[in-house]
Motif scaffolding. Structure first.
Motif, mmCIF file in Angstrom:
data_model
loop_
_atom_site.group_PDB
_atom_site.id
_atom_site.type_symbol
_atom_site.label_atom_id
_atom_site.label_comp_id
_atom_site.label_asym_id
_atom_site.label_seq_id
_atom_site.Cartn_x
_atom_site.Cartn_y
_atom_site.Cartn_z
ATOM 1 N N CYS A 123 0.824 -1.213 0.000
ATOM 2 C CA CYS A 123 0.000 0.000 0.000
ATOM 3 C C CYS A 123 0.858 1.262 0.000
ATOM 4 C CB CYS A 123 -0.926 0.013 1.214
ATOM 5 S SG CYS A 123 -2.204 -1.249 1.168
ATOM 6 N N GLN A 124 1.984 1.210 0.698
ATOM 7 C CA GLN A 124 2.851 2.388 0.791
ATOM 8 C C GLN A 124 3.504 2.736 -0.537
ATOM 9 O OE1 GLN A 124 5.336 1.062 4.052
ATOM 10 N NE2 GLN A 124 4.081 2.121 5.577
ATOM 11 N N GLU A 125 3.473 1.818 -1.496
ATOM 12 C CA GLU A 125 4.031 2.102 -2.822
ATOM 13 C C GLU A 125 3.125 3.007 -3.647
ATOM 14 O OE1 GLU A 125 5.136 -1.390 -4.980
ATOM 15 O OE2 GLU A 125 5.818 -2.442 -3.183
ATOM 16 N N PHE A 126 1.864 3.166 -3.220
ATOM 17 C CA PHE A 126 0.883 3.902 -4.027
ATOM 18 C C PHE A 126 0.394 5.132 -3.252
ATOM 19 C CE2 PHE A 126 0.738 -0.526 -5.293
ATOM 20 C CZ PHE A 126 0.761 -0.457 -6.684
ATOM 21 N N SER A 127 0.634 6.292 -3.804
ATOM 22 C CA SER A 127 0.320 7.544 -3.104
ATOM 23 C C SER A 127 -1.177 7.775 -2.941
ATOM 24 C CB SER A 127 0.935 8.729 -3.857
ATOM 25 O OG SER A 127 0.401 8.808 -5.180
#
Length: 687
Positions: free
Chosen positions: A486-490
């Motif tokens: 999830c942290q890969e997608f802003s």
């Protein structure tokens, strides 16, 4: 003041600490404050003063130590010890403007923009009600309404008081006697998104409304309680109540969530620790999610515990209750011993009744264990102490408590087959607003240890031809790399839950959603690039349609198409089609109007087929439609929940049985019979 009276002193810690003057009384109850936030208290008697001359500051420090620890957000014990040492050397150190960390941490959050309905349930107590209303109307906040529920009054004095002296207050006459009946009437009357309850014998601070509004900054918070402080301690009964039965639940905020519930459910969850009904508030949505107060409980019925049983339902169904000490109010305790004795009897009678009601609804064995083991063990110990001569204030009403317990069991046995709350049909069809030209779409992805597929699901949303969307991933306590993905997608809004299950995870996602329309995508599935655009087209073209759905492909782990189920054509009666089988089949193809939630919600009791259940409930009441366009892909792999055919069949038949009592025509009855047969054949083949 009687011999057991305590003088209440509210002490602001920005002032110099001083001991009370022994010539001015015998007993004191100190409540320590800073920046209008309560930090702790001390019971003090005249005989204690000589010993306190040298270490009064240390005693105060001990009283507020937990609050200091919390508000500093201390990371290790050495920091904590340093702070305690600094305070003992100079008590005003914590309270200087130089200590910005403390000053910032102790400041309550700002009020949200949501308005409040304050509900006051009253019966034949106009003098107390007038004081309560005056304190509320002195509020510095104007974003609220007041609803007075006049519960089975013996005269017209309350109505006359409200109409003549408080014309802006909403007055409701409720002829049926019972506190929880009155609370439910108040909830149904209230027009604001937050409903706060207080009693007519409560004194409300001027900023109470704003503080209520500040407590609901997290969407999963469905109930809030606050600190209740005694207004006076002039009599023995007031002292005993506050010392041993009071509503003070401490001076640091506490979140009661699903984790708290699951850790205690096997022993019986002590929901009475959450707060007091004299100072509580709820999101109005929660009454759609879990129902109303159980009208068998509280004053007018069992005697007590309607509030704690309601908190139990909230926790059991995956939502949060939060206690905030900065949300405080002042309660006028019973003045006479006779009144206190009646109150304690009612407390224990209601407590036992509510625990049995909780078992009736949820079948949690911990509730029976509390009744059959914990309470008997507790009272055997108390009785032994009593026979040893321990007849102090704590044991003064021991046998009244025990009689209350037996009375509560008897009361429940006499009322276990009665409806838990009013069964009046208050169904009013929802009116769907016209969607704006460019509506926001919320795509909710519940995820439990599906991190290896989650990236594909998120990318499929980012690649949509329609770009006004938000993505909400509800991580149900995954132990894999779900959070890292999830942290890969802003654009992903990440929400953590603690093993609430897929149905509650979907509901939590709804609470965070801001969209005009909602879609629910499983973490191992994905959408085709035109999914949002196509579904929005149909919702905008057919403004009375509650939800639309399209076709899908079956794909393997490599995303290769393995089957192309026949697309579902538009049908005139989706409800009848659903009774015969799940004509929708894949939840990721469905787009809902936001207004449907929380009038309808995913049933927390269902481990599978929660989507089929909600389709049936909505389609029964509103037109829905299917279209022929392929909009999503259902990924087949070894861990698909749907492969557990025995569980799937058992659940789907239970869902259809729930629909049976609501069928309206012979055509629907025939469709249900066909559906049961179809599901049996389908899962027999799958098996």
């Amino acid at each position: 003041m009687g011999n057991t009276a305590y003088k209440i002193i509210h002490f602001d810690l920005s002032n110099k600490l001083t001991l009370p003057n022994p010539a001015e009384g015998k007993r004191w109850y100190y409540v320590f404050w800073y920046k209008n936030v309560p930090l702790g208290h001390i019971w003090l008697q005249k005989k204690d003063i000589p010993a306190l001359v040298s270490d009064w500051e240390i005693q105060v420090l001990k009283a507020i130590a937990k609050s200091i620890y919390y508000y500093f957000v201390i990371e290790n014990d050495s920091d904590y010890e340093a702070i305690l040492q600094a305070f003992s050397q100079n008590p005003t150190w914590l309270l200087t403007k130089a200590n910005a960390q403390f000053l910032k941490a102790i400041t309550p959050p700002a009020a949200t923009g949501e308005a409040v309905s304050v509900v006051i349930c009253t019966r034949n107590r106009t003098r107390a009600l007038a004081s309560c209303l005056e304190s509320l109307l002195a509020s510095g906040d104007d974003n609220f309404e007041i609803v007075v529920v006049d519960n089975a009054p013996s005269d017209s004095q309350t109505a006359e008081l409200v109409y003549q002296k408080f014309p802006t207050v909403v007055y409701v006459h409720e002829p049926r006697k019972g506190l929880d009946i009155a609370r439910n009437t108040g909830a149904k009357t209230a027009s604001k998104p937050i409903i706060a309850y207080t009693d007519d014998d409560v004194i409300i601070p001027k900023d109470w409304i704003s503080k209520v509004r500040s407590c609901f900054d997290t969407p999963t918070t469905m109930a809030v309680t606050g600190l209740v402080i005694p207004y006076v301690l002039n009599t023995e009964s007031q002292y005993i109540f506050e010392r041993y039965w009071g509503f003070n639940k401490g001076y640091i905020p506490q979140v009661f969530d699903h984790r708290y519930f699951k850790e205690r459910v096997d022993e019986g969850v002590p929901v009475w620790d959450i707060g007091a009904g004299a100072n509580m508030a709820f999101r109005k949505d929660i009454f759609d999610l879990v129902g109303f107060f159980d009208e068998r409980l509280d004053v007018g019925a069992s005697g007590c515990s309607g509030d704690s049983e309601f908190w139990y339902k909230i926790l059991a169904e995956g939502w949060n209750c939060v206690y905030f000490p900065h949300l405080y109010a002042f309660h006028q305790h019973r003045e006479s011993n006779a009144d206190l004795k009646k109150q304690i009897f009612a407390y224990m009678r209601g407590n036992v009744s509510s625990i049995l009601v909780q078992y009736e609804k949820y079948h949690h064995e911990g509730n029976l264990k509390r009744i059959q083991e914990s309470l008997p063990t507790y009272y055997k110990k108390r009785i032994k102490e009593w026979f040893k001569g321990h007849w102090g204030n704590q044991n003064k009403y021991l046998f009244t408590e025990i009689r209350g317990c037996f009375s509560g069991k008897k009361f429940y046995e006499q009322h276990q087959n009665t409806p838990p709350y009013s069964q009046q049909d208050n169904f009013k069809p929802l009116e769907f607003d016209t969607l704006p030209e460019y509506p926001l779409v919320s795509v909710i992805i519940p995820c439990y240890n599906q991190g290896q597929y989650l990236k594909d699901a998120i990318k499929s949303i980012e690649e949509q031809s329609y770009q006004n969307y938000e993505i909400i991933v509800v991580d149900d306590a995954s132990t894999d790399d779900t959070k890292a993905v999830c942290q890969e997608f802003s654009r992903v809004k990440y929400v953590y839950a603690y093993r609430v299950g897929v149905a509650v995870a979907r509901n939590i996602g709804v609470s965070y959603a801001q969209g005009h329309t909602l879609m629910f995508l499983d973490a191992d599935d994905f959408l085709y690039p035109n999914a949002l655009e196509i579904n929005l087209y149909y919702l905008q073209q057919y403004p009375q349609t509650a939800f639309v759905y399209g076709g899908y492909h079956l794909v393997d782990e490599a995303k290769e198409i393995t089957a192309h189920p026949k697309p579902n054509p538009q049908q005139a009666d989706i409800y009848t089609a659903l009774l015969m089988g799940n004509c929708i089949a894949m939840g990721g193809t469905v787009m809902f109007r936001r207004a449907l939630f929380f009038r309808y919600h995913f049933d927390f009791r269902l481990k599978v087929c929660e989507d089929y259940d909600i389709y049936l409930k909505i389609a029964r009441d509103y037109p829905c439609m299917g279209h022929k366009n392929i909009v999503a892909a259902y990924r087949m792999h070894e861990s698909n929940v749907s492969k557990n055919t025995a569980t799937m069949l058992e659940t789907v038949l239970d869902i259809l049985n729930q629909q049976e009592r609501m069928l309206r025509s012979s055509q629907e009855k025939e469709a249900l019979a066909i559906g049961k047969d179809n599901w049996g054949k389908y899962y027999q083949i799958q098996h």
